[in-house]
Motif scaffolding. Structure first.
Motif, PDB file in Angstrom:
ATOM      1  N   CYS A   1       0.845  -1.191   0.000  1.00  0.00           N
ATOM      2  CA  CYS A   1       0.000   0.000   0.000  1.00  0.00           C
ATOM      3  C   CYS A   1       0.883   1.245   0.000  1.00  0.00           C
ATOM      4  CB  CYS A   1      -0.890  -0.014   1.246  1.00  0.00           C
ATOM      5  SG  CYS A   1      -1.897   1.486   1.449  1.00  0.00           S
ATOM      6  N   LEU A   2       0.602   2.178  -0.895  1.00  0.00           N
ATOM      7  CA  LEU A   2       1.379   3.415  -0.965  1.00  0.00           C
ATOM      8  C   LEU A   2       1.044   4.385   0.162  1.00  0.00           C
ATOM      9  CD1 LEU A   2       1.431   4.168  -4.788  1.00  0.00           C
ATOM     10  CD2 LEU A   2       3.371   3.595  -3.335  1.00  0.00           C
ATOM     11  N   HIS A   3      -0.075   4.178   0.830  1.00  0.00           N
ATOM     12  CA  HIS A   3      -0.466   5.088   1.918  1.00  0.00           C
ATOM     13  C   HIS A   3       0.200   4.716   3.240  1.00  0.00           C
ATOM     14  CE1 HIS A   3      -3.167   6.758   5.057  1.00  0.00           C
ATOM     15  NE2 HIS A   3      -3.063   7.820   4.264  1.00  0.00           N
ATOM     16  N   CYS A   4       0.106   3.450   3.623  1.00  0.00           N
ATOM     17  CA  CYS A   4       0.613   3.053   4.942  1.00  0.00           C
ATOM     18  C   CYS A   4       1.804   2.091   4.884  1.00  0.00           C
ATOM     19  CB  CYS A   4      -0.502   2.443   5.785  1.00  0.00           C
ATOM     20  SG  CYS A   4      -1.028   0.802   5.249  1.00  0.00           S
ATOM     21  N   GLY A   5       2.093   1.513   3.705  1.00  0.00           N
ATOM     22  CA  GLY A   5       3.221   0.602   3.566  1.00  0.00           C
ATOM     23  C   GLY A   5       2.914  -0.850   3.890  1.00  0.00           C
ATOM     24  N   GLU A   6       1.687  -1.165   4.232  1.00  0.00           N
ATOM     25  CA  GLU A   6       1.308  -2.551   4.541  1.00  0.00           C
ATOM     26  C   GLU A   6       1.536  -3.439   3.317  1.00  0.00           C
ATOM     27  OE1 GLU A   6      -0.141  -5.627   7.006  1.00  0.00           O
ATOM     28  OE2 GLU A   6       0.368  -3.560   7.519  1.00  0.00           O
ATOM     29  N   VAL A   7       2.196  -4.582   3.505  1.00  0.00           N
ATOM     30  CA  VAL A   7       2.458  -5.518   2.405  1.00  0.00           C
ATOM     31  C   VAL A   7       1.206  -6.341   2.143  1.00  0.00           C
ATOM     32  CG1 VAL A   7       3.846  -7.484   1.659  1.00  0.00           C
ATOM     33  CG2 VAL A   7       4.931  -5.592   2.888  1.00  0.00           C
ATOM     34  N   ASP A   8       0.734  -6.299   0.898  1.00  0.00           N
ATOM     35  CA  ASP A   8      -0.463  -7.035   0.490  1.00  0.00           C
ATOM     36  C   ASP A   8      -0.103  -8.443   0.050  1.00  0.00           C
ATOM     37  OD1 ASP A   8      -3.354  -7.090  -0.277  1.00  0.00           O
ATOM     38  OD2 ASP A   8      -2.483  -7.400  -2.272  1.00  0.00           O
ATOM     39  N   SER A   9       1.023  -8.606  -0.668  1.00  0.00           N
ATOM     40  CA  SER A   9       1.432  -9.934  -1.114  1.00  0.00           C
ATOM     41  C   SER A   9       2.936  -9.969  -1.363  1.00  0.00           C
ATOM     42  CB  SER A   9       0.687 -10.344  -2.395  1.00  0.00           C
ATOM     43  OG  SER A   9       1.145  -9.585  -3.491  1.00  0.00           O
ATOM     44  N   ILE A  10       3.471 -11.182  -1.317  1.00  0.00           N
ATOM     45  CA  ILE A  10       4.864 -11.446  -1.660  1.00  0.00           C
ATOM     46  C   ILE A  10       4.846 -12.624  -2.618  1.00  0.00           C
ATOM     47  CG2 ILE A  10       7.162 -12.086  -0.822  1.00  0.00           C
ATOM     48  CD1 ILE A  10       6.234 -11.148   1.982  1.00  0.00           C
ATOM     49  N   ARG A  11       5.524 -12.474  -3.750  1.00  0.00           N
ATOM     50  CA  ARG A  11       5.611 -13.593  -4.692  1.00  0.00           C
ATOM     51  C   ARG A  11       7.059 -13.751  -5.151  1.00  0.00           C
ATOM     52  NH1 ARG A  11       3.604  -9.522  -7.974  1.00  0.00           N
ATOM     53  NH2 ARG A  11       4.666  -9.324  -9.979  1.00  0.00           N
ATOM     54  N   ILE A  12       7.385 -14.937  -5.619  1.00  0.00           N
ATOM     55  CA  ILE A  12       8.717 -15.265  -6.091  1.00  0.00           C
ATOM     56  C   ILE A  12       8.733 -15.140  -7.612  1.00  0.00           C
ATOM     57  CG2 ILE A  12      10.530 -17.026  -6.143  1.00  0.00           C
ATOM     58  CD1 ILE A  12       9.810 -15.898  -3.333  1.00  0.00           C
ATOM     59  N   GLU A  13       9.715 -14.396  -8.129  1.00  0.00           N
ATOM     60  CA  GLU A  13       9.777 -14.096  -9.548  1.00  0.00           C
ATOM     61  C   GLU A  13      10.044 -15.330 -10.417  1.00  0.00           C
ATOM     62  OE1 GLU A  13      11.554 -10.304 -11.709  1.00  0.00           O
ATOM     63  OE2 GLU A  13      13.117 -11.573 -10.871  1.00  0.00           O
ATOM     64  N   ASN A  14      10.970 -16.193 -10.034  1.00  0.00           N
ATOM     65  CA  ASN A  14      11.344 -17.348 -10.841  1.00  0.00           C
ATOM     66  C   ASN A  14      11.326 -18.596  -9.965  1.00  0.00           C
ATOM     67  OD1 ASN A  14      12.443 -19.190 -12.612  1.00  0.00           O
ATOM     68  ND2 ASN A  14      14.481 -18.295 -12.614  1.00  0.00           N
ATOM     69  N   THR A  15      10.265 -19.365 -10.046  1.00  0.00           N
ATOM     70  CA  THR A  15      10.130 -20.550  -9.190  1.00  0.00           C
ATOM     71  C   THR A  15      10.806 -21.787  -9.765  1.00  0.00           C
ATOM     72  OG1 THR A  15       8.009 -21.116 -10.194  1.00  0.00           O
ATOM     73  CG2 THR A  15       7.949 -19.743  -8.215  1.00  0.00           C
ATOM     74  N   THR A  16      11.271 -21.738 -10.994  1.00  0.00           N
ATOM     75  CA  THR A  16      11.849 -22.940 -11.626  1.00  0.00           C
ATOM     76  C   THR A  16      13.116 -23.402 -10.915  1.00  0.00           C
ATOM     77  OG1 THR A  16      13.060 -21.602 -13.236  1.00  0.00           O
ATOM     78  CG2 THR A  16      10.891 -22.418 -13.895  1.00  0.00           C
ATOM     79  N   ILE A  17      13.850 -22.521 -10.246  1.00  0.00           N
ATOM     80  CA  ILE A  17      15.079 -22.940  -9.557  1.00  0.00           C
ATOM     81  C   ILE A  17      14.783 -23.803  -8.329  1.00  0.00           C
ATOM     82  CG2 ILE A  17      16.411 -20.968 -10.378  1.00  0.00           C
ATOM     83  CD1 ILE A  17      16.142 -19.757  -7.572  1.00  0.00           C
ATOM     84  N   PHE A  18      13.547 -23.832  -7.889  1.00  0.00           N
ATOM     85  CA  PHE A  18      13.159 -24.616  -6.713  1.00  0.00           C
ATOM     86  C   PHE A  18      12.607 -25.992  -7.066  1.00  0.00           C
ATOM     87  CE2 PHE A  18      13.025 -20.211  -5.465  1.00  0.00           C
ATOM     88  CZ  PHE A  18      13.734 -20.228  -4.276  1.00  0.00           C
ATOM     89  N   LYS A  19      12.376 -26.251  -8.353  1.00  0.00           N
ATOM     90  CA  LYS A  19      11.829 -27.532  -8.791  1.00  0.00           C
ATOM     91  C   LYS A  19      12.918 -28.587  -8.791  1.00  0.00           C
ATOM     92  CE  LYS A  19       8.117 -25.451 -11.360  1.00  0.00           C
ATOM     93  NZ  LYS A  19       7.476 -25.220 -12.635  1.00  0.00           N
TER      94      LYS A  19
END
Length: 60
Positions: free
Chosen positions: A40-58
């Motif tokens: 959120c640009l107002h309070c900074g609360e994180v809405d989500s976190i995602r991993i850009e490249n998941t293929t290195i974990f397979k």
């Protein structure tokens, strides 16, 4: 389409950013993937976190 709202402050403006430290499959790994944060640009609360490249974990 429904507008996303921050659950903490009710703000409706969000941005994405990345962390300087990539996430790695293990301690000895040389490769890593960026974490993408949506917040959120107002309070900074994180809405989500995602991993850009998941293929290195397979498993090969």
């Amino acid at each position: 389409m429904e507008t996303k709202k921050c659950f903490k402050c009710g703000g409706t403006e969000f941005a994405e950013g990345t962390d300087y430290m990539p996430i790695k499959p293990n301690l000895m790994s040389m490769s890593g993937a960026n974490k993408i944060y949506t917040f959120c640009l107002h309070c900074g609360e994180v809405d989500s976190i995602r991993i850009e490249n998941t293929t290195i974990f397979k498993k090969k």
